[in-house]
Write an enzyme that holds these catalytic residues in place. Sequence first.
Site, PDB file in Angstrom:
ATOM      1  N   ASP A 174       0.853  -1.188   0.000  1.00  0.00           N
ATOM      2  CA  ASP A 174       0.000   0.000   0.000  1.00  0.00           C
ATOM      3  C   ASP A 174       0.893   1.244   0.000  1.00  0.00           C
ATOM      4  O   ASP A 174       1.875   1.319   0.740  1.00  0.00           O
ATOM      5  CB  ASP A 174      -0.884  -0.033   1.267  1.00  0.00           C
ATOM      6  CG  ASP A 174      -1.872   1.110   1.316  1.00  0.00           C
ATOM      7  OD1 ASP A 174      -3.067   0.872   1.071  1.00  0.00           O
ATOM      8  OD2 ASP A 174      -1.443   2.251   1.612  1.00  0.00           O
ATOM      9  N   ILE A 175       0.557   2.187  -0.879  1.00  0.00           N
ATOM     10  CA  ILE A 175       1.374   3.403  -0.981  1.00  0.00           C
ATOM     11  C   ILE A 175       1.183   4.250   0.289  1.00  0.00           C
ATOM     12  O   ILE A 175       0.066   4.366   0.800  1.00  0.00           O
ATOM     13  CB  ILE A 175       0.989   4.195  -2.245  1.00  0.00           C
ATOM     14  CG1 ILE A 175       1.221   3.315  -3.489  1.00  0.00           C
ATOM     15  CG2 ILE A 175       1.783   5.491  -2.340  1.00  0.00           C
ATOM     16  CD1 ILE A 175       0.806   3.952  -4.787  1.00  0.00           C
ATOM     17  N   ASN A 182      -2.608  12.897  -3.319  1.00  0.00           N
ATOM     18  CA  ASN A 182      -3.703  13.361  -4.180  1.00  0.00           C
ATOM     19  C   ASN A 182      -4.141  14.772  -3.802  1.00  0.00           C
ATOM     20  O   ASN A 182      -4.402  15.601  -4.669  1.00  0.00           O
ATOM     21  CB  ASN A 182      -4.914  12.436  -4.033  1.00  0.00           C
ATOM     22  CG  ASN A 182      -4.836  11.231  -4.942  1.00  0.00           C
ATOM     23  OD1 ASN A 182      -4.480  11.345  -6.103  1.00  0.00           O
ATOM     24  ND2 ASN A 182      -5.161  10.060  -4.411  1.00  0.00           N
ATOM     25  N   ASP A 191      -2.918   9.384 -10.351  1.00  0.00           N
ATOM     26  CA  ASP A 191      -3.066   8.273 -11.300  1.00  0.00           C
ATOM     27  C   ASP A 191      -1.731   7.940 -11.976  1.00  0.00           C
ATOM     28  O   ASP A 191      -1.392   6.764 -12.165  1.00  0.00           O
ATOM     29  CB  ASP A 191      -4.120   8.612 -12.374  1.00  0.00           C
ATOM     30  CG  ASP A 191      -5.535   8.571 -11.812  1.00  0.00           C
ATOM     31  OD1 ASP A 191      -5.705   8.193 -10.637  1.00  0.00           O
ATOM     32  OD2 ASP A 191      -6.479   8.905 -12.562  1.00  0.00           O
ATOM     33  N   GLU A 218      -5.186   2.072  -3.919  1.00  0.00           N
ATOM     34  CA  GLU A 218      -3.729   2.243  -3.994  1.00  0.00           C
ATOM     35  C   GLU A 218      -3.053   1.081  -3.286  1.00  0.00           C
ATOM     36  O   GLU A 218      -1.975   1.196  -2.749  1.00  0.00           O
ATOM     37  CB  GLU A 218      -3.291   3.594  -3.414  1.00  0.00           C
ATOM     38  CG  GLU A 218      -4.177   4.142  -2.328  1.00  0.00           C
ATOM     39  CD  GLU A 218      -3.798   3.635  -0.952  1.00  0.00           C
ATOM     40  OE1 GLU A 218      -4.537   2.751  -0.480  1.00  0.00           O
ATOM     41  OE2 GLU A 218      -2.819   4.113  -0.366  1.00  0.00           O
TER      42      GLU A 218
HETATM   43  P1  GH3 Z   1      -1.378   5.287   4.591  1.00  0.00           P
HETATM   44  O1  GH3 Z   1       0.058   5.680   4.551  1.00  0.00           O
HETATM   45  O2  GH3 Z   1      -1.834   4.961   5.964  1.00  0.00           O
HETATM   46  O3  GH3 Z   1      -1.674   4.200   3.615  1.00  0.00           O
HETATM   47  O4  GH3 Z   1      -2.201   6.586   4.148  1.00  0.00           O
HETATM   48  P2  GH3 Z   1      -2.993   6.824   2.789  1.00  0.00           P
HETATM   49  O5  GH3 Z   1      -3.243   8.289   2.686  1.00  0.00           O
HETATM   50  O6  GH3 Z   1      -2.263   6.216   1.661  1.00  0.00           O
HETATM   51  O7  GH3 Z   1      -4.289   5.948   3.026  1.00  0.00           O
HETATM   52  P3  GH3 Z   1      -5.806   6.169   2.750  1.00  0.00           P
HETATM   53  O8  GH3 Z   1      -6.367   4.783   2.685  1.00  0.00           O
HETATM   54  O9  GH3 Z   1      -6.380   7.125   3.736  1.00  0.00           O
HETATM   55  O10 GH3 Z   1      -5.876   6.849   1.306  1.00  0.00           O
HETATM   56  C1  GH3 Z   1      -5.921   6.139   0.133  1.00  0.00           C
HETATM   57  C2  GH3 Z   1      -6.073   7.151  -0.969  1.00  0.00           C
HETATM   58  O11 GH3 Z   1      -5.916   6.541  -2.253  1.00  0.00           O
HETATM   59  C3  GH3 Z   1      -7.430   7.781  -0.968  1.00  0.00           C
HETATM   60  C4  GH3 Z   1      -7.852   7.784  -2.417  1.00  0.00           C
HETATM   61  O12 GH3 Z   1      -8.193   9.070  -2.821  1.00  0.00           O
HETATM   62  C5  GH3 Z   1      -6.621   7.322  -3.158  1.00  0.00           C
HETATM   63  N1  GH3 Z   1      -6.964   6.527  -4.340  1.00  0.00           N
HETATM   64  C6  GH3 Z   1      -7.594   5.336  -4.386  1.00  0.00           C
HETATM   65  N2  GH3 Z   1      -7.761   4.950  -5.673  1.00  0.00           N
HETATM   66  C7  GH3 Z   1      -7.232   5.912  -6.475  1.00  0.00           C
HETATM   67  C8  GH3 Z   1      -7.116   6.098  -7.884  1.00  0.00           C
HETATM   68  O13 GH3 Z   1      -7.528   5.275  -8.710  1.00  0.00           O
HETATM   69  N3  GH3 Z   1      -6.504   7.230  -8.336  1.00  0.00           N
HETATM   70  C9  GH3 Z   1      -6.024   8.166  -7.464  1.00  0.00           C
HETATM   71  N4  GH3 Z   1      -5.433   9.244  -7.966  1.00  0.00           N
HETATM   72  N5  GH3 Z   1      -6.146   8.029  -6.127  1.00  0.00           N
HETATM   73  C10 GH3 Z   1      -6.733   6.935  -5.619  1.00  0.00           C
HETATM   74 MG    MG Z   2      -2.065   4.156   1.545  1.00  0.00          MG
END
Ligand code: GH3
Ligand code: MG
Length: 306
Positions: A174-175, A182, A191, A218
């Site tokens: 997980d990123i 974003n 993206d 992500e």
């Molecule tokens: P953590 O280090 O704890 O993983 O924090 P985080 O911010 O990465 O975790 P969180 O689960 O709160 O956020 C995930 C984000 O990923 C939220 C959402 O907007 C973004 N995301 C999910 N799918 C996509 C996508 O297809 N494109 C883009 N640009 N963003 C995405």
């Molecule tokens: Mg994340």
Amino acid sequence: MNSDHRARILVVDDEPANIELLAGIFEDEHEVLFATNGKRALDLAASARPDVILLDVMMPGTDGFQVCEWLKSERATANVPVIFITGVGDTEGEARGLELGAVDYVNKPINPPVVRLRVQHQIELKRARDQLTRMAVTDGLTGLANRRQFEETLERENARLARTGDALSVILMDIDYFKPFNDTLGHVRGDDCLREVSRVLDETISRPADLAARYGGEEFGCILPETALEDAAAVAERVREAIVELGVPHPASEVADHVTASLGVATLHCQPRQSALRVVARADEQLYRAKAEGRNRVCAAGSAER
Ligand code: GH3
Ligand code: MG
């Protein structure tokens, strides 16, 4: 399906005259392969993956019906359309062929324009089917396998490896701080980042049986068949380093000035009649631990089985 519009046609017939005739109809437009007996037909069908098979019913030894049954029973060849070549007026043979899974039949003596059109029709249907199948198992943004393909592959590999009691490992990734990424740089850059991370993941997960998939927004998942926990953890560490080396700037990260990821690894000792999904839950626990311990790191389950 081959590139451009050339398809690969396998002609199965014991009579050289028929083979020559059929080759003459198709070879300008398509690639034509031949087999003059059932055994050779099965070998070629499995190795060359033709787009359509023209199969003579009447052959000495193994007849066309038997060949068709074998083709339909093997995973590698079950979806290749089979067109039977039957004697004229052989309505029983036609019915039996269709029952066995053939998509169409043509009569002898061969009428070239009719055979050409019937084969062309099947080639086009196969192209459309192949494209739908690809789309159903591929993530549109990154081109990686999607979650459905991940879960199907996991269950299939578990069933396959259960025969030898072998292990498979799963990596979940997980990123880090992707929501702030974003929020500060916008979804378009978000993206782009997902695509770059996917490419790195795909390049690092390199064995032919391995699968890299986009598991959720992500979050990514990898299946590493016949891979022990320590080896999978080493692969996960290589992925982590490769993402650091990508050096995608991340002004809102709390752990680095570039994009990083956290990874969790777990291993499953494959057994029949167990759901392989529980290994994903264990990899997820390790991912959670990697987040809690500071992110940009790999955590692996302490023991392979709990
Ligand atoms: P953590 O280090 O704890 O993983 O924090 P985080 O911010 O990465 O975790 P969180 O689960 O709160 O956020 C995930 C984000 O990923 C939220 C959402 O907007 C973004 N995301 C999910 N799918 C996509 C996508 O297809 N494109 C883009 N640009 N963003 C995405
Ligand atoms: Mg994340």
